[in-house]
Design an enzyme around this catalytic site. Structure first.
Site, PDB file in Angstrom:
ATOM      1  N   HIS A 157       5.996  11.026   3.798  1.00 48.43           N
ATOM      2  CA  HIS A 157       5.377   9.771   4.280  1.00 48.43           C
ATOM      3  C   HIS A 157       4.168  10.167   5.150  1.00 48.43           C
ATOM      4  CE1 HIS A 157       5.040   5.639   5.358  1.00 48.43           C
ATOM      5  NE2 HIS A 157       6.117   5.471   6.112  1.00 48.43           N
ATOM      6  N   ARG A 213      -7.305   3.013  -0.241  1.00 50.31           N
ATOM      7  CA  ARG A 213      -7.765   3.578   1.034  1.00 50.31           C
ATOM      8  C   ARG A 213      -8.466   4.911   0.833  1.00 50.31           C
ATOM      9  NH1 ARG A 213      -1.787   3.148   3.429  1.00 50.31           N
ATOM     10  NH2 ARG A 213      -1.479   4.111   1.384  1.00 50.31           N
ATOM     11  N   ARG A 239      -0.271   2.234  12.735  1.00 50.41           N
ATOM     12  CA  ARG A 239       0.812   1.545  12.019  1.00 50.41           C
ATOM     13  C   ARG A 239       1.709   0.745  12.958  1.00 50.41           C
ATOM     14  NH1 ARG A 239       2.676   2.261   6.873  1.00 50.41           N
ATOM     15  NH2 ARG A 239       0.427   2.364   6.470  1.00 50.41           N
ATOM     16  N   ASP A 241      -3.579   9.774   2.655  1.00 48.67           N
ATOM     17  CA  ASP A 241      -3.501  10.926   3.552  1.00 48.67           C
ATOM     18  C   ASP A 241      -4.437  12.076   3.209  1.00 48.67           C
ATOM     19  OD1 ASP A 241      -1.654  10.004   5.398  1.00 48.67           O
ATOM     20  OD2 ASP A 241       0.066  10.583   4.177  1.00 48.67           O
ATOM     21  N   HIS A 301       1.274  -1.657   5.572  1.00 48.51           N
ATOM     22  CA  HIS A 301       1.503  -1.318   4.167  1.00 48.51           C
ATOM     23  C   HIS A 301       2.849  -1.824   3.673  1.00 48.51           C
ATOM     24  CE1 HIS A 301       0.420   1.430   0.687  1.00 48.51           C
ATOM     25  NE2 HIS A 301      -0.722   0.860   1.028  1.00 48.51           N
ATOM     26  N   ARG A 346      21.987  -5.229   5.200  1.00 49.79           N
ATOM     27  CA  ARG A 346      23.199  -4.448   4.985  1.00 49.79           C
ATOM     28  C   ARG A 346      23.499  -4.457   3.496  1.00 49.79           C
ATOM     29  NH1 ARG A 346      27.352  -2.080   2.915  1.00 49.79           N
ATOM     30  NH2 ARG A 346      29.053  -1.543   4.332  1.00 49.79           N
ATOM     31  N   LYS A 404       5.504  20.237  -4.891  1.00 46.69           N
ATOM     32  CA  LYS A 404       4.824  18.956  -4.639  1.00 46.69           C
ATOM     33  C   LYS A 404       3.517  19.221  -3.920  1.00 46.69           C
ATOM     34  CE  LYS A 404       7.526  14.978  -4.938  1.00 46.69           C
ATOM     35  NZ  LYS A 404       8.262  13.885  -4.317  1.00 46.69           N
ATOM     36  N   HIS A 432       1.985   8.213  -5.195  1.00 51.74           N
ATOM     37  CA  HIS A 432       2.377   7.071  -4.367  1.00 51.74           C
ATOM     38  C   HIS A 432       3.547   6.323  -4.988  1.00 51.74           C
ATOM     39  CE1 HIS A 432       2.112   3.486  -1.882  1.00 51.74           C
ATOM     40  NE2 HIS A 432       1.516   4.296  -1.023  1.00 51.74           N
ATOM     41  N   LYS A 446      -7.582  -6.984  27.477  1.00 49.94           N
ATOM     42  CA  LYS A 446      -6.129  -6.873  27.711  1.00 49.94           C
ATOM     43  C   LYS A 446      -5.643  -5.467  27.365  1.00 49.94           C
ATOM     44  CE  LYS A 446      -1.619  -8.781  26.389  1.00 49.94           C
ATOM     45  NZ  LYS A 446      -0.823  -9.552  25.439  1.00 49.94           N
ATOM     46  N   MET A 500       1.101  17.764  -1.350  1.00 53.03           N
ATOM     47  CA  MET A 500       1.100  16.701  -0.343  1.00 53.03           C
ATOM     48  C   MET A 500      -0.262  15.992  -0.300  1.00 53.03           C
ATOM     49  SD  MET A 500       4.053  16.672   0.431  1.00 53.03           S
ATOM     50  CE  MET A 500       5.525  17.650   0.437  1.00 53.03           C
TER      51      MET A 500
HETATM   52  C1  LIG Z   1       0.647   7.107   3.725  1.00 47.46           C
HETATM   53  C2  LIG Z   1       1.754   7.591   2.860  1.00 47.46           C
HETATM   54  O1  LIG Z   1       2.869   7.682   3.280  1.00 47.46           O
HETATM   55  S1  LIG Z   1       1.317   7.930   1.275  1.00 47.46           S
HETATM   56  C3  LIG Z   1       2.551   9.079   0.710  1.00 47.46           C
HETATM   57  C4  LIG Z   1       2.377  10.400   1.387  1.00 47.46           C
HETATM   58  N1  LIG Z   1       3.254  11.396   0.784  1.00 47.46           N
HETATM   59  C5  LIG Z   1       2.789  12.432   0.078  1.00 47.46           C
HETATM   60  O2  LIG Z   1       1.607  12.618  -0.122  1.00 47.46           O
HETATM   61  C6  LIG Z   1       3.829  13.403  -0.410  1.00 47.46           C
HETATM   62  C7  LIG Z   1       3.574  13.822  -1.863  1.00 47.46           C
HETATM   63  N2  LIG Z   1       3.891  12.723  -2.768  1.00 47.46           N
HETATM   64  C8  LIG Z   1       5.169  12.450  -3.094  1.00 47.46           C
HETATM   65  O3  LIG Z   1       6.115  13.143  -2.715  1.00 47.46           O
HETATM   66  C9  LIG Z   1       5.431  11.229  -3.958  1.00 47.46           C
HETATM   67  O4  LIG Z   1       4.306  10.955  -4.764  1.00 47.46           O
HETATM   68  C10 LIG Z   1       5.775   9.997  -3.112  1.00 47.46           C
HETATM   69  C11 LIG Z   1       6.902  10.294  -2.137  1.00 47.46           C
HETATM   70  C12 LIG Z   1       4.570   9.505  -2.342  1.00 47.46           C
HETATM   71  C13 LIG Z   1       6.204   8.872  -4.059  1.00 47.46           C
HETATM   72  O5  LIG Z   1       7.396   9.283  -4.660  1.00 47.46           O
HETATM   73  P1  LIG Z   1       7.943   8.591  -5.989  1.00 47.46           P
HETATM   74  O6  LIG Z   1       7.726   7.142  -5.961  1.00 47.46           O
HETATM   75  O7  LIG Z   1       9.331   9.069  -6.183  1.00 47.46           O
HETATM   76  O8  LIG Z   1       6.971   9.248  -7.069  1.00 47.46           O
HETATM   77  P2  LIG Z   1       6.834   8.940  -8.599  1.00 47.46           P
HETATM   78  O9  LIG Z   1       8.010   8.185  -9.104  1.00 47.46           O
HETATM   79  O10 LIG Z   1       5.491   8.347  -8.828  1.00 47.46           O
HETATM   80  O11 LIG Z   1       6.847  10.419  -9.206  1.00 47.46           O
HETATM   81  C14 LIG Z   1       6.658  10.592 -10.569  1.00 47.46           C
HETATM   82  C15 LIG Z   1       6.623  12.045 -10.911  1.00 47.46           C
HETATM   83  O12 LIG Z   1       5.464  12.652 -10.339  1.00 47.46           O
HETATM   84  C16 LIG Z   1       5.833  13.753  -9.531  1.00 47.46           C
HETATM   85  N3  LIG Z   1       5.021  13.751  -8.343  1.00 47.46           N
HETATM   86  C17 LIG Z   1       4.802  12.686  -7.544  1.00 47.46           C
HETATM   87  N4  LIG Z   1       4.016  13.049  -6.529  1.00 47.46           N
HETATM   88  C18 LIG Z   1       3.748  14.353  -6.700  1.00 47.46           C
HETATM   89  C19 LIG Z   1       2.997  15.296  -5.971  1.00 47.46           C
HETATM   90  N5  LIG Z   1       2.383  14.924  -4.844  1.00 47.46           N
HETATM   91  N6  LIG Z   1       2.903  16.552  -6.425  1.00 47.46           N
HETATM   92  C20 LIG Z   1       3.520  16.922  -7.554  1.00 47.46           C
HETATM   93  N7  LIG Z   1       4.250  16.067  -8.289  1.00 47.46           N
HETATM   94  C21 LIG Z   1       4.371  14.803  -7.862  1.00 47.46           C
HETATM   95  C22 LIG Z   1       7.271  13.500  -9.150  1.00 47.46           C
HETATM   96  O13 LIG Z   1       7.949  14.695  -8.811  1.00 47.46           O
HETATM   97  C23 LIG Z   1       7.803  12.841 -10.387  1.00 47.46           C
HETATM   98  O14 LIG Z   1       8.059  13.836 -11.337  1.00 47.46           O
HETATM   99  P3  LIG Z   1       9.399  13.796 -12.222  1.00 47.46           P
HETATM  100  O15 LIG Z   1       9.358  12.478 -12.941  1.00 47.46           O
HETATM  101  O16 LIG Z   1       9.260  14.981 -13.109  1.00 47.46           O
HETATM  102  O17 LIG Z   1      10.518  13.891 -11.236  1.00 47.46           O
HETATM  103  O1  LIG Z   2       3.666   2.458   1.108  1.00 44.19           O
HETATM  104  C1  LIG Z   2       4.167   3.590   1.136  1.00 44.19           C
HETATM  105  O2  LIG Z   2       5.213   3.882   0.537  1.00 44.19           O
HETATM  106  C2  LIG Z   2       3.519   4.665   1.890  1.00 44.19           C
HETATM  107  C3  LIG Z   2       2.146   4.353   2.348  1.00 44.19           C
HETATM  108  O3  LIG Z   2       1.184   4.499   1.623  1.00 44.19           O
HETATM  109  C4  LIG Z   2       1.982   3.803   3.681  1.00 44.19           C
HETATM  110  O4  LIG Z   2       2.974   3.529   4.361  1.00 44.19           O
HETATM  111  O5  LIG Z   2       0.828   3.627   4.100  1.00 44.19           O
END
Ligand SMILES: CC(=O)SCCNC(=O)CCNC(=O)[C@H](O)C(C)(C)COP(=O)(O)OP(=O)(O)OC[C@H]1O[C@@H](n2cnc3c(N)ncnc32)[C@H](O)[C@@H]1OP(=O)(O)O
Ligand SMILES: O=C([O-])CC(=O)C(=O)O
Length: 374
Positions: A221, A269, A336, A311, A186, A355, A254, A260, A71, A256
């Site tokens: 993300h 993963r 996804r 990632d 996820h 809402r 940050k 999480h 399909k 990248m």
């Molecule tokens: C498949 C996906 O989507 S997975 C996510 C992909 N995104 C990334 O890799 C982007 C980099 N990572 C981030 O920005 C964050 O870790 C996120 C967006 C994934 C999660 O954000 P949050 O839940 O707000 O993170 P969390 O509460 O665990 O952060 C705790 C502390 O660690 C720090 N921190 C978290 N991630 C990172 C990072 N990648 N690099 C440096 N510092 C970081 C935050 O700034 C925070 O510091 P603070 O308390 O001094 O402000």
């Molecule tokens: O769950 C999240 O916040 C981000 C993530 O790892 C995903 O979407 O795969």
């Protein structure tokens, strides 16, 4: 795995609804799709089986899988009007914008007229999305109009076939397949939540998925896999990797591909895609990217107790397979999509418009002054 202590902004730690699709960061296995551990799935099944599981509820048997693959194969062709739109998008456009437009345009040409069509609409997107991104990429970058109807059995192979103009090696085909499995679902991540909010207004499936693509695009993300590649590509060796990251941490930047919102100690993963990245590094005879990635992983844990999310090692793995960096996040979309569509269906099955309320922090009530007094 213990649950992460969650508080504060970003709705963190608040349940926003129920789902039967996946668990994230629960004690034990870390990530499950409909009760199956993602590690078990990544070792033993194909992406089409996972897509079927997520969308239809159970893993397919032999006949169901053959019929499903047949399909999906039949849904790879693109309507002429969609090809014309893709041909007009410039080569320097971001491929995630191409995905967003491609999805939206398909929704104009083949709209979901009724929710009873939702499974067919999801399957159509599953068949067409890899064709959309590769058609645009090959036209805008190589000047060729590709035939998107290949006979590849699997979506991952179809993607690599269209991208490179030849069938992929079994190793590359398997790695893309595993990658699609890892990214498939996820729970209430930002893009899925976007899709569910849209679904809660009783909107159509294409609108829900188009919105979700927009949310996935950001570097916090799905866009993190591209950002991770940009980070590691210029690292000469492990020492350079460590020095680069220490400088970034010093500047409070940050990194990248790390951290999480839900997982506390590791993203299940990561170990899986890391293993494949290592295999690929040996296969292509270039271990630099893998080694600098490992150095980054070790340093981030030592310095910040931050771990690689899904990632980070995807960057090197995709690069080893000759996938251009800007196509990394669109592959995430092609996977996804299954989770998004299943969440839309789940939302529809038990809907109330999403809402929430806001805490007002603006000025106190006041009268509108005449324009000459402003
Ligand atoms: C498949 C996906 O989507 S997975 C996510 C992909 N995104 C990334 O890799 C982007 C980099 N990572 C981030 O920005 C964050 O870790 C996120 C967006 C994934 C999660 O954000 P949050 O839940 O707000 O993170 P969390 O509460 O665990 O952060 C705790 C502390 O660690 C720090 N921190 C978290 N991630 C990172 C990072 N990648 N690099 C440096 N510092 C970081 C935050 O700034 C925070 O510091 P603070 O308390 O001094 O402000
Ligand atoms: O769950 C999240 O916040 C981000 C993530 O790892 C995903 O979407 O795969």
């Amino acid at each position: 795995m213990t649950d992460k202590k969650l508080s504060g902004a970003g709705l963190r730690g608040q349940s926003a609804g129920e789902t039967a699709l996946s668990t994230v960061g629960k004690s034990g296995s870390g990530l499950t799709y409909r009760g199956y551990d993602v590690k078990d799935l990544a070792e033993n099944v194909s992406f089409e089986e996972v897509a079927y599981l997520i969308l239809y509820g159970e893993l397919p048997n032999v006949e169901q899988l053959a019929a499903y693959r047949q399909k999906l194969k039949g849904l790879r062709g693109l309507p002429q009007a969609l090809k014309e739109v893709l041909e007009r998008i410039p080569a320097n456009a971001h491929p995630m914008d191409v995905m967003r437009t491609g999805c939206s345009m398909l929704g104009n040409l083949e709209p979901e007229k009724d929710f009873s069509e939702q499974y067919d609409v999801a399957d159509r997107m599953l068949g067409a999305f890899t064709s959309i991104i590769c058609y645009w990429y090959r036209f805008s970058h190589d000047g060729v109009r590709i035939d998107t109807e290949t006979d590849d059995e699997q979506i991952g192979s179809h993607f690599l076939h269209l991208l490179h103009g030849k069938k992929p090696s079994p190793l590359f085909a398997r790695v893309v397949d595993v990658s699609l499995i890892l990214y498939a679902e996820h729970e209430f991540n930002a893009s899925t939540f976007t899709a569910r909010v849209c679904a809660s207004t009783l909107s159509d499936m294409f609108s829900c998925i188009t919105g979700a693509i927009g949310s996935l695009r950001g570097p916090l993300h799905g866009g993190a896999n591209e950002a991770a590649m940009e980070l590691i590509q210029n690292m000469r060796d492990e020492d350079d990797a460590r020095a680069t990251l220490l400088g970034k941490l010093e500047r409070k930047e940050k990194i990248m591909g790390f951290g999480h919102a839900i997982y506390r100690e590791s993203d299940p993963r990561n170990a899986i895609i890391k293993g494949w990245s290592e295999k690929l590094s040996k296969e292509v005879g270039d271990e630099r990217l893998y080694k600098v990635s490992v150095a980054c992983e070790e340093l981030m844990w030592k310095e910040k107790k931050l771990f690689c999310n899904a990632d980070f090692f995807h960057a090197s793995a995709y690069h080893y397979m000759g996938i251009p960096t800007k196509l990394f996040t669109p592959i995430f979309v092609c996977s996804r999509l299954t989770g998004w569509a299943a969440h839309v269906m789940e939302q529809r099955a038990n809907n109330r418009i999403i809402r929430p309320s806001a805490d007002y922090v603006g000025v106190a009530p006041r009268e509108v002054p005449p324009i000459e007094q402003r």
